[in-house]
Design an enzyme around this catalytic site. Sequence first.
Site, mmCIF file in Angstrom:
data_model
loop_
_atom_site.group_PDB
_atom_site.id
_atom_site.type_symbol
_atom_site.label_atom_id
_atom_site.label_comp_id
_atom_site.label_asym_id
_atom_site.label_seq_id
_atom_site.Cartn_x
_atom_site.Cartn_y
_atom_site.Cartn_z
ATOM 1 N N HIS A 144 0.838 -1.223 0.000
ATOM 2 C CA HIS A 144 0.000 0.000 0.000
ATOM 3 C C HIS A 144 0.865 1.263 0.000
ATOM 4 C CE1 HIS A 144 -3.315 -2.713 1.204
ATOM 5 N NE2 HIS A 144 -2.391 -3.254 1.981
ATOM 6 N N SER B 125 14.200 20.313 -17.285
ATOM 7 C CA SER B 125 12.990 21.090 -17.526
ATOM 8 C C SER B 125 13.391 22.355 -18.261
ATOM 9 C CB SER B 125 12.342 21.434 -16.193
ATOM 10 O OG SER B 125 11.506 22.569 -16.330
ATOM 11 N N LYS C 25 15.446 20.644 -12.159
ATOM 12 C CA LYS C 25 14.780 19.361 -12.409
ATOM 13 C C LYS C 25 15.664 18.340 -13.126
ATOM 14 C CE LYS C 25 10.989 18.423 -11.772
ATOM 15 N NZ LYS C 25 9.739 18.839 -12.397
#
Length: 454
Positions: free
Chosen positions: A153, A274, A280
């Site tokens: 999970h 980016s 990024k």
Amino acid sequence: MWKGRFAKATADLVQQYGESISYDWRLYKHDVNGSIAHARAQVKAGLLTEEEFSSIEKGLREVEAEIEGGNFAFSIELEDIHMNIESALTKKIGAAGAKLHTARSRNDQVATDTRLYCREEIDALTGQLSELQSALLAQSAKHAASVLPGYTHLQRGQPVTIGHHLLAYVEMLDRDKARLADCRKRVNVSPLGSGALAGSTINLDRQQIADELGFDRVTTNSMDAISDRDYIAEFLFAMALVGTHLSRLSEDLILWCSSEFGFATLSDAHTTGSSLMPQKKNPDVCEITRGKTGRLYGNLVALLTAAKGLPLTYNRDLQEDKEPLFDSIDTLKIALAVNTEMIADMEINVDVCEAAASDPLLLATDLADYLVKNGVPFRQAHELVGLAVAESVKTQNPLDQLDLTSLSEHYGADAKDVFDLQTALAARTNPGAPSIENVKSEVARWQTSLDSCK
Ligand code: ARG
């Protein structure tokens, strides 16, 4: 090719609508090999002389070389690869070329070509899957003993090692290879000789043709042989499932490369920046792989849908089998190649993984097991540890720092020993569990098994 019955030429739009040469040209090599095997059987049946056969073979090899070299003028008036090649051959060699199509139809021809094509591509993809497995295995060997939290999970569950985590993908890819191998058995059957749908009154030696083309056997029902495409559907499914596995791997890596996890760093060569945000470093390869998996599913569904309403036998709808097939193969080949490179160059941030795995909550289950070993029924042990976890959350005191003996008489002074990560891993010795010893022996097993694929 069918001018006898028609008074008017095919409309331009119909030609554009119905042509397949713009994509089925890539069957050319198999079309040529199929035709040569067919012609050889015609010699045996006394339909062609040895000289005619030689000129057919030579002419077809020339056509093949022209296509290979980009010197062949494909024509959409000739619809597909079968008619383009036959027409070029007849132009080259004359009368003998016009005999080639005896006892054959484009229906058994296209089924033969696609089977040969699928067989070749199954073998190529199997090799590529082994290469990706090897890249994963090299990382697994390097990090057989590096600890990592295992998740369910997306919540930290229990400790594993990086090797164990990555070997899970080696297992998945191995089943993918087994599925391809199984599919190959049904692909590798010769439909040639089934004709348009009902064989031919001229009997060629089907087994000879099958042997020459490396097929395992011949099909046993002409109507089935020319009209079913289940071998392509199976192949598309096997590829779709490889996509599922690659997509899951991608998702793991996307998480691992985030600042939140920080478990892995991909090389600059396999990430992008980016245009706006200078900081990024994006895991685009993983995202593209995850995205392309949708195409692999779409291609499978497209073929299943095209085939589902067709009465026996051949219907032109079946021409729609090829683009999904080609697209899935192209998509998967580049996906496997780029992922193999990327995995090989990936850095695992062992310290970050270890710090994440040092969370004592990962050993809450082990604490329950400790109670069980002291005679407490598991359900009660689970509840007792749950109370300890609640106490730890409330007091913000880590689980391994609590005075467990004050919480239940079932905890002894040795309860704290449970929180030694190495001991906890070492205890997981059952087959399939992630003790470091187990992971190392799995690495060795895979090494032998992958070496034998080479
Ligand atoms: N281009 C066709 C296909 O891909 C070849 C078979 C054509 N057969 C026919 N009867 N029109 O399916």
